[in-house]
Design an enzyme around this catalytic site. Structure first.
Site, PDB file in Angstrom:
ATOM      1  N   CYS A 125      -3.992 -10.363  34.132  1.00 28.03           N
ATOM      2  CA  CYS A 125      -4.730  -9.563  32.895  1.00 28.03           C
ATOM      3  C   CYS A 125      -5.507 -10.593  32.150  1.00 28.03           C
ATOM      4  O   CYS A 125      -5.066 -11.545  31.409  1.00 28.03           O
ATOM      5  CB  CYS A 125      -3.834  -8.839  31.809  1.00 28.03           C
ATOM      6  SG  CYS A 125      -4.687  -8.213  30.499  1.00 28.03           S
ATOM      7  N   THR A 374       2.325  11.535  15.626  1.00 24.89           N
ATOM      8  CA  THR A 374       1.943  13.122  16.002  1.00 24.89           C
ATOM      9  C   THR A 374       0.694  13.363  15.133  1.00 24.89           C
ATOM     10  O   THR A 374       0.807  13.014  13.810  1.00 24.89           O
ATOM     11  CB  THR A 374       2.929  14.064  16.074  1.00 24.89           C
ATOM     12  OG1 THR A 374       2.249  15.195  16.691  1.00 24.89           O
ATOM     13  CG2 THR A 374       3.734  14.276  14.870  1.00 24.89           C
ATOM     14  N   TYR A 375      -0.329  14.337  15.386  1.00 23.86           N
ATOM     15  CA  TYR A 375      -1.119  14.722  14.578  1.00 23.86           C
ATOM     16  C   TYR A 375      -0.937  16.388  14.645  1.00 23.86           C
ATOM     17  O   TYR A 375      -1.818  16.956  14.350  1.00 23.86           O
ATOM     18  CB  TYR A 375      -2.704  14.161  14.942  1.00 23.86           C
ATOM     19  CG  TYR A 375      -2.649  12.888  15.004  1.00 23.86           C
ATOM     20  CD1 TYR A 375      -2.666  12.067  13.949  1.00 23.86           C
ATOM     21  CD2 TYR A 375      -2.539  11.950  16.013  1.00 23.86           C
ATOM     22  CE1 TYR A 375      -2.868  10.619  13.786  1.00 23.86           C
ATOM     23  CE2 TYR A 375      -2.380  10.636  15.860  1.00 23.86           C
ATOM     24  CZ  TYR A 375      -2.845   9.992  14.848  1.00 23.86           C
ATOM     25  OH  TYR A 375      -2.977   8.759  14.744  1.00 23.86           O
ATOM     26  N   THR A 377      -1.534  18.173  17.270  1.00 23.16           N
ATOM     27  CA  THR A 377      -2.824  18.684  17.905  1.00 23.16           C
ATOM     28  C   THR A 377      -2.581  18.532  19.316  1.00 23.16           C
ATOM     29  O   THR A 377      -1.946  17.390  19.814  1.00 23.16           O
ATOM     30  CB  THR A 377      -4.078  18.112  17.461  1.00 23.16           C
ATOM     31  OG1 THR A 377      -4.053  16.713  17.895  1.00 23.16           O
ATOM     32  CG2 THR A 377      -4.255  18.288  15.940  1.00 23.16           C
ATOM     33  N   GLU A 451      -6.233  11.220  22.094  1.00 23.00           N
ATOM     34  CA  GLU A 451      -4.824  11.476  22.559  1.00 23.00           C
ATOM     35  C   GLU A 451      -4.457  10.912  23.798  1.00 23.00           C
ATOM     36  O   GLU A 451      -3.357  10.576  24.129  1.00 23.00           O
ATOM     37  CB  GLU A 451      -5.000  13.136  22.916  1.00 23.00           C
ATOM     38  CG  GLU A 451      -5.120  13.953  21.708  1.00 23.00           C
ATOM     39  CD  GLU A 451      -5.551  15.515  21.890  1.00 23.00           C
ATOM     40  OE1 GLU A 451      -4.725  16.198  21.588  1.00 23.00           O
ATOM     41  OE2 GLU A 451      -6.694  15.557  22.854  1.00 23.00           O
TER      42      GLU A 451
END
Length: 480
Positions: A125, A374-375, A377, A451
């Site tokens: 990385c 969480t939303y 959705t 998301e």
């Protein structure tokens, strides 16, 4: 990393849109254009269109800059901008990150940045290696050490074996590895030093997964490639990510996939309400089946092995050592780690609270924020209970690291996680340097980019917790 002083406010506004509602002065729009010109049109990620970050994350990240400004001074990096799509998580992440690297502790600051270099180098990385090289020198580190691990003190070199195992096969860590580091001698580690080093190693390994999983670009290379060294298929080269989720999604087919997922979640929830759960034996069999099927979940064979850069390879011992499936055909697999026998809540957290109380508290908070975030959705749907889906992702990550939850029905994993999502999860968690934009585009084709970043937060935390559980269990066995 992830900083916001007065200068940084103008820098991040190169990504942020002009202030809504006429609050900003007349030059704000021009400042925005200048910031865009400095970075080019690619934005902070090779996978996520800059327009998506402007639309979904700008306001919330801007609101949190005041918190970050209290922590330190410097610049806001691309990792923070992408992670800022979920500002509550970013705040929790940053508190632990700052504690590990910037506050007083058992290890000197320069040593901590060198350990971070060692950890990031295991996954090639360059984004993190370069960042910590700079901070290593700024905190008084010896430039000679940057010529390679062979120039570092023997005490640091002794950490290389545990670094290797934590990065790729944490289930192989034993109390003998811990004993070898702690035994009395000129180059021995104290228990307090080792705990901080182990948390830092797992933090940086999992952060490398986030960098690759989100295609984070180096700040000074807006026209360059992602921070990863992993090659992308020719069709991906030079094509900016699309801001329209339908462009790469198959349109209505992807929308049908969302509806099918919603229906499967509804059916699973109804069966739970009717108490139609599987027996303990059946759940154990489903775990073994999922573990075996994970052997078949691998990146496409046409993805080339990344070629380690010499400037990174010099920090790596045994570079050929990498992830191997916990269960391999024709081999004697190590025993499954039963989560109930050594849980984070009852065992890992209490141990780390005794040995590294500040870190233990912040770790626990960060795990809780990630698990509960969480939303409500899913794609175009709102008011959705996503707990079942989030748990399936978390438990699948732990599954590929050999951890089983007795009270979880692994049949849910197969019903809720499509194959492309499984491939992406396993790649980012186990060999993140192989992640490509195509993998990112193929899963959840009708979902918002925020998301998908949320999936990467779950990946980061589940991977870190899995590795920590193996390491802390080894310490517990050493102490008893």
């Amino acid at each position: 990393m992830i900083v916001a002083d007065s200068e940084c406010h103008s820098e991040i506004k190169g990504y942020l849109p002009f202030t809504r509602g006429g609050v900003a002065g007349p030059e704000t729009r021009e400042e925005h254009r200048e910031g865009q010109a400095r970075r080019g049109s690619r934005g902070p990620s090779a996978f996520i269109p800059v327009e998506e970050i402007l639309r979904e994350g700008a306001e919330s990240l801007e609101q949190h800059l005041g918190l970050e400004a209290l922590m330190s001074s410097g610049r806001v990096d691309n990792l923070a901008v992408v992670m800022g799509l979920h500002p509550d998580y970013l705040s929790s992440f940053w508190r632990l990150h700052y504690l590990l690297l910037h506050t007083d502790g058992p290890l000197a600051s320069s040593w901590r940045h060198y350990i971070a270099i060692m950890a990031a180098a295991r996954h090639q990385c360059s984004y993190l290696v370069g960042s910590h090289m700079t901070e290593f020198l700024q905190t008084g580190g010896d430039p000679e050490w940057l010529l390679g691990l062979h120039r570092a003190p023997e005490k640091l070199r002794k950490l290389s074996e545990v670094n290797k195992l934590l990065a790729h096969r944490p289930w192989l860590i034993t109390k003998e590895h811990i004993q070898a580091l702690l035994k009395t001698g000129e180059h021995s580690w104290s228990l307090a030093e080792l705990i901080q080093a182990l948390v830092l190693l797992t933090h940086c390994h999992s952060l490398a997964s986030f960098v690759f999983g989100c295609g984070i670009l180096p700040e000074g290379d807006a026209e360059g490639s992602p921070a990863s060294q992993a090659p992308s298929p020719p069709s991906e080269q030079g094509t900016p990510p699309s801001g329209d989720p339908l462009n790469n999604s198959g349109g209505f087919e992807a929308a049908r996939d969302v509806e099918a997922l919603m229906e499967r979640m509804r059916q699973l929830q109804e069966s739970l309400l009717r108490d139609e759960g599987a027996s303990q034996e059946e759940m154990e069999n489903r775990f073994e089946l999922e573990k075996s099927e994970s052997l078949l979940v691998t990146p496409s064979a046409d993805i080339l092995e990344p070629s380690p850069h010499p400037d990174i390879l010099c920090f790596v011992e045994d570079p050929a050592f990498g992830y191997e499936d916990f269960t391999r055909r024709g081999t004697q697999a190590p025993p499954t780690f039963r989560a109930q026998d050594y849980t984070w809540e009852d065992h890992g957290y209490s141990l780390i609270q005794r040995l590294y109380p500040e870190g233990g508290q912040l770790l626990d908070e960060k795990f809780q924020v990630a698990c509960s975030l969480t939303y409500n959705t899913i794609a175009m749907h709102s008011g959705v209970d996503t707990s079942m889906l989030r748990r399936a992702i978390w438990n699948y990550i732990h599954c590929v690291f050999g951890i089983r939850y007795d009270d979880y029905d692994y049949g849910e994993v197969n019903q809720l996680l499509e194959r492309n999502l499984k491939i992406y999860i396993k790649t980012v968690a186990c060999y993140p340097e192989k992640t490509t934009r195509r993998m990112y585009n193929l899963f959840w084709r009708h979902f918002r980019h925020s998301e998908k970043v949320h999936v990467n937060l779950l990946l980061l935390e589940a991977r870190m917790q899995a590795a920590l559980l193996y390491a802390l269990r080894a310490i517990t066995r050493y102490m008893t």
